[in-house]
Design a protein around this motif. Sequence first.
Motif, PDB file in Angstrom:
ATOM      1  N   THR A  97     -10.558 -17.472  13.146  1.00 55.75           N
ATOM      2  CA  THR A  97     -10.176 -16.572  12.042  1.00 55.75           C
ATOM      3  C   THR A  97     -11.106 -16.766  10.842  1.00 55.75           C
ATOM      4  O   THR A  97     -11.230 -15.877   9.995  1.00 55.75           O
ATOM      5  CB  THR A  97      -8.691 -16.813  11.677  1.00 55.75           C
ATOM      6  OG1 THR A  97      -7.917 -16.705  12.878  1.00 55.75           O
ATOM      7  CG2 THR A  97      -8.175 -15.811  10.669  1.00 55.75           C
ATOM      8  N   GLY A 128      -0.178  -9.281   7.294  1.00 54.02           N
ATOM      9  CA  GLY A 128       0.341 -10.398   8.109  1.00 54.02           C
ATOM     10  C   GLY A 128      -0.298 -11.692   7.662  1.00 54.02           C
ATOM     11  O   GLY A 128      -1.004 -12.356   8.412  1.00 54.02           O
ATOM     12  N   THR A 129      -0.019 -12.079   6.426  1.00 56.94           N
ATOM     13  CA  THR A 129      -0.805 -13.156   5.798  1.00 56.94           C
ATOM     14  C   THR A 129      -0.454 -14.557   6.293  1.00 56.94           C
ATOM     15  O   THR A 129      -1.264 -15.471   6.203  1.00 56.94           O
ATOM     16  CB  THR A 129      -0.685 -13.057   4.260  1.00 56.94           C
ATOM     17  OG1 THR A 129      -1.697 -13.852   3.658  1.00 56.94           O
ATOM     18  CG2 THR A 129       0.681 -13.520   3.754  1.00 56.94           C
ATOM     19  N   GLY A 130       0.752 -14.779   6.814  1.00 54.97           N
ATOM     20  CA  GLY A 130       1.128 -16.103   7.318  1.00 54.97           C
ATOM     21  C   GLY A 130       0.991 -17.169   6.246  1.00 54.97           C
ATOM     22  O   GLY A 130       1.590 -17.066   5.163  1.00 54.97           O
ATOM     23  N   CYS A 133      -4.022 -17.944   4.490  1.00 53.17           N
ATOM     24  CA  CYS A 133      -5.393 -18.467   4.591  1.00 53.17           C
ATOM     25  C   CYS A 133      -6.452 -17.404   4.291  1.00 53.17           C
ATOM     26  O   CYS A 133      -7.396 -17.659   3.521  1.00 53.17           O
ATOM     27  CB  CYS A 133      -5.622 -19.128   5.949  1.00 53.17           C
ATOM     28  SG  CYS A 133      -5.333 -18.043   7.366  1.00 53.17           S
ATOM     29  N   ASP A 151       3.563  -9.808   4.363  1.00 51.81           N
ATOM     30  CA  ASP A 151       4.110 -10.386   5.594  1.00 51.81           C
ATOM     31  C   ASP A 151       5.579  -9.991   5.679  1.00 51.81           C
ATOM     32  O   ASP A 151       6.248  -9.827   4.650  1.00 51.81           O
ATOM     33  CB  ASP A 151       3.976 -11.919   5.601  1.00 51.81           C
ATOM     34  CG  ASP A 151       3.936 -12.477   7.024  1.00 51.81           C
ATOM     35  OD1 ASP A 151       2.844 -12.931   7.452  1.00 51.81           O
ATOM     36  OD2 ASP A 151       4.977 -12.455   7.706  1.00 51.81           O
ATOM     37  N   ILE A 152       6.066  -9.897   6.902  1.00 49.65           N
ATOM     38  CA  ILE A 152       7.485  -9.576   7.099  1.00 49.65           C
ATOM     39  C   ILE A 152       8.346 -10.819   6.902  1.00 49.65           C
ATOM     40  O   ILE A 152       9.546 -10.724   6.676  1.00 49.65           O
ATOM     41  CB  ILE A 152       7.701  -8.968   8.513  1.00 49.65           C
ATOM     42  CG1 ILE A 152       9.038  -8.245   8.588  1.00 49.65           C
ATOM     43  CG2 ILE A 152       7.588 -10.040   9.587  1.00 49.65           C
ATOM     44  CD1 ILE A 152       9.231  -7.442   9.873  1.00 49.65           C
ATOM     45  N   SER A 176       7.004  -7.279   3.477  1.00 49.01           N
ATOM     46  CA  SER A 176       6.935  -5.915   3.994  1.00 49.01           C
ATOM     47  C   SER A 176       6.860  -5.906   5.521  1.00 49.01           C
ATOM     48  O   SER A 176       6.155  -6.724   6.116  1.00 49.01           O
ATOM     49  CB  SER A 176       5.680  -5.229   3.423  1.00 49.01           C
ATOM     50  OG  SER A 176       5.572  -3.896   3.857  1.00 49.01           O
ATOM     51  N   ASP A 177       7.565  -4.972   6.117  1.00 45.94           N
ATOM     52  CA  ASP A 177       7.419  -4.713   7.553  1.00 45.94           C
ATOM     53  C   ASP A 177       6.251  -3.745   7.690  1.00 45.94           C
ATOM     54  O   ASP A 177       6.373  -2.565   7.330  1.00 45.94           O
ATOM     55  CB  ASP A 177       8.723  -4.113   8.085  1.00 45.94           C
ATOM     56  CG  ASP A 177       8.622  -3.809   9.575  1.00 45.94           C
ATOM     57  OD1 ASP A 177       7.516  -3.874  10.142  1.00 45.94           O
ATOM     58  OD2 ASP A 177       9.669  -3.485  10.170  1.00 45.94           O
ATOM     59  N   GLY A 178       5.127  -4.228   8.170  1.00 41.75           N
ATOM     60  CA  GLY A 178       3.919  -3.395   8.201  1.00 41.75           C
ATOM     61  C   GLY A 178       3.600  -2.914   6.800  1.00 41.75           C
ATOM     62  O   GLY A 178       3.698  -3.665   5.823  1.00 41.75           O
ATOM     63  N   ASN A 194      -5.068 -10.327  11.124  1.00 40.03           N
ATOM     64  CA  ASN A 194      -5.024 -11.125  12.345  1.00 40.03           C
ATOM     65  C   ASN A 194      -3.587 -10.984  12.837  1.00 40.03           C
ATOM     66  O   ASN A 194      -2.739 -11.808  12.544  1.00 40.03           O
ATOM     67  CB  ASN A 194      -5.371 -12.582  12.032  1.00 40.03           C
ATOM     68  CG  ASN A 194      -5.164 -13.481  13.247  1.00 40.03           C
ATOM     69  OD1 ASN A 194      -5.097 -13.008  14.376  1.00 40.03           O
ATOM     70  ND2 ASN A 194      -5.039 -14.782  13.009  1.00 40.03           N
ATOM     71  N   LEU A 217       7.254 -14.851  15.718  1.00 39.48           N
ATOM     72  CA  LEU A 217       6.914 -13.674  14.916  1.00 39.48           C
ATOM     73  C   LEU A 217       5.394 -13.556  14.698  1.00 39.48           C
ATOM     74  O   LEU A 217       4.878 -12.457  14.480  1.00 39.48           O
ATOM     75  CB  LEU A 217       7.602 -13.840  13.554  1.00 39.48           C
ATOM     76  CG  LEU A 217       7.906 -12.649  12.675  1.00 39.48           C
ATOM     77  CD1 LEU A 217       8.624 -11.563  13.444  1.00 39.48           C
ATOM     78  CD2 LEU A 217       8.732 -13.100  11.471  1.00 39.48           C
ATOM     79  N   ALA A 218       4.709 -14.676  14.730  1.00 38.96           N
ATOM     80  CA  ALA A 218       3.259 -14.671  14.498  1.00 38.96           C
ATOM     81  C   ALA A 218       2.480 -14.455  15.796  1.00 38.96           C
ATOM     82  O   ALA A 218       1.275 -14.224  15.761  1.00 38.96           O
ATOM     83  CB  ALA A 218       2.828 -15.991  13.863  1.00 38.96           C
ATOM     84  N   PHE A 228       0.575  -4.146  17.505  1.00 38.55           N
ATOM     85  CA  PHE A 228       0.097  -4.091  16.107  1.00 38.55           C
ATOM     86  C   PHE A 228      -1.208  -3.299  15.986  1.00 38.55           C
ATOM     87  O   PHE A 228      -1.462  -2.690  14.954  1.00 38.55           O
ATOM     88  CB  PHE A 228      -0.030  -5.493  15.512  1.00 38.55           C
ATOM     89  CG  PHE A 228       1.324  -6.036  15.132  1.00 38.55           C
ATOM     90  CD1 PHE A 228       1.854  -5.810  13.870  1.00 38.55           C
ATOM     91  CD2 PHE A 228       2.094  -6.716  16.060  1.00 38.55           C
ATOM     92  CE1 PHE A 228       3.120  -6.272  13.525  1.00 38.55           C
ATOM     93  CE2 PHE A 228       3.362  -7.186  15.731  1.00 38.55           C
ATOM     94  CZ  PHE A 228       3.876  -6.962  14.462  1.00 38.55           C
ATOM     95  N   ARG A 231      -0.077   0.190  15.750  1.00 39.86           N
ATOM     96  CA  ARG A 231       0.475   0.503  14.422  1.00 39.86           C
ATOM     97  C   ARG A 231      -0.647   0.618  13.391  1.00 39.86           C
ATOM     98  O   ARG A 231      -0.649   1.539  12.558  1.00 39.86           O
ATOM     99  CB  ARG A 231       1.439  -0.633  14.052  1.00 39.86           C
ATOM    100  CG  ARG A 231       2.270  -0.329  12.859  1.00 39.86           C
ATOM    101  CD  ARG A 231       3.445  -1.275  12.784  1.00 39.86           C
ATOM    102  NE  ARG A 231       4.237  -0.995  11.600  1.00 39.86           N
ATOM    103  CZ  ARG A 231       5.317  -1.676  11.255  1.00 39.86           C
ATOM    104  NH1 ARG A 231       5.747  -2.667  12.012  1.00 39.86           N
ATOM    105  NH2 ARG A 231       5.980  -1.372  10.163  1.00 39.86           N
TER     106      ARG A 231
END
Length: 290
Positions: A97, A128-130, A133, A151-152, A176-178, A194, A217-218, A228, A231
């Motif tokens: 990444t 989807g920042t997790g 990073c 991120d959700i 946020s969801d998407g 990612n 979820l990740a 994804f 989407r």
Amino acid sequence: MTVLETIQRSAEFLAKKGVDSPRLQVESLLAHVLRLPRLNLYLNFERELTSAELEIVRGFVKRRGAREPLQHIVGSTSFCGFEIAVDPNVLIPRPETELLAERAWSFLNFLSTGRNQPTEPLAALDFGTGSGCLAVALALKCACARIVALDISFAALAVARANAKRLHATVEFLESDGFDALPSGELFDLIVANPPYIPSAEIAVLDPEVCKFDPRLALDGGADGLDFYRRLAREAAGFLKPTGRLMLELGDEQAASASDLLDAHNWVVEAVERDYAGRERILVAAPGAA
Ligand SMILES: C[S@@+](CC[C@H](N)C(=O)[O-])C[C@H]1O[C@@H](n2cnc3c(N)ncnc32)[C@H](O)[C@@H]1O
């Protein structure tokens, strides 16, 4: 017990438990406990560990033997030279990444040098920042850009926020969801993602470090791993300037399918780049002409 004896015995134990690179893993744990750079262990092989140190090391080695990731045990990992804290609520940032991060900040810095009189700051979105990073690396490498990260997962966002704060990175976080919580009409110069991309049925057969400790979820990209990308192909253009770029990390063997999905939604796939293992890993796409 000396440093060398501890390394040898613990490495043997981890090897029996099926842990990859067992000696390196023990050395990293021991260096963390002794607060030494790992290579300095080699100058201290004959040093006796105190009973308190030994107890901590034994606990850590036991956890690693149960296949808990090293990064969870020590609480962080390095990403693009930044120390990123991790916990079970976030994916442990992966070395591949870093290629996406480098590609992304090069693009933003390229855009910023082309601007004589910027009317509005450059803006980038991390989807989807997790652990945060990518967002943190972009904020620190591209001071000229406004960075938004979504991120959700509320729990992941807490980790990401804490990382940004500790590293003095300015990032706007959004649960946020998407794209759902983004105001419509908000346009970015860059969207990086990612996304979860493992086919659902394959998660259970991944290494225990991944399937038991990374959040589902990740990982879970739906039946074929491509949910994804579908989407993003459908929705991302609505949040991108016409001169913007979408940069995606890909799972193994997904380059052709992801490219087809993007083609079908009028994207122009400009590049697919390989990682250090030679796998097609990063995809760069531009929105097609309206
Ligand atoms: C593969 S992880 C990537 C994390 C981080 N960007 C990295 O590269 O290490 C994917 C992230 O997407 C998030 N995610 C999953 N479903 C989502 C959704 N519907 N909307 C937004 N984020 C989502 C997960 O919570 C997870 O943090």
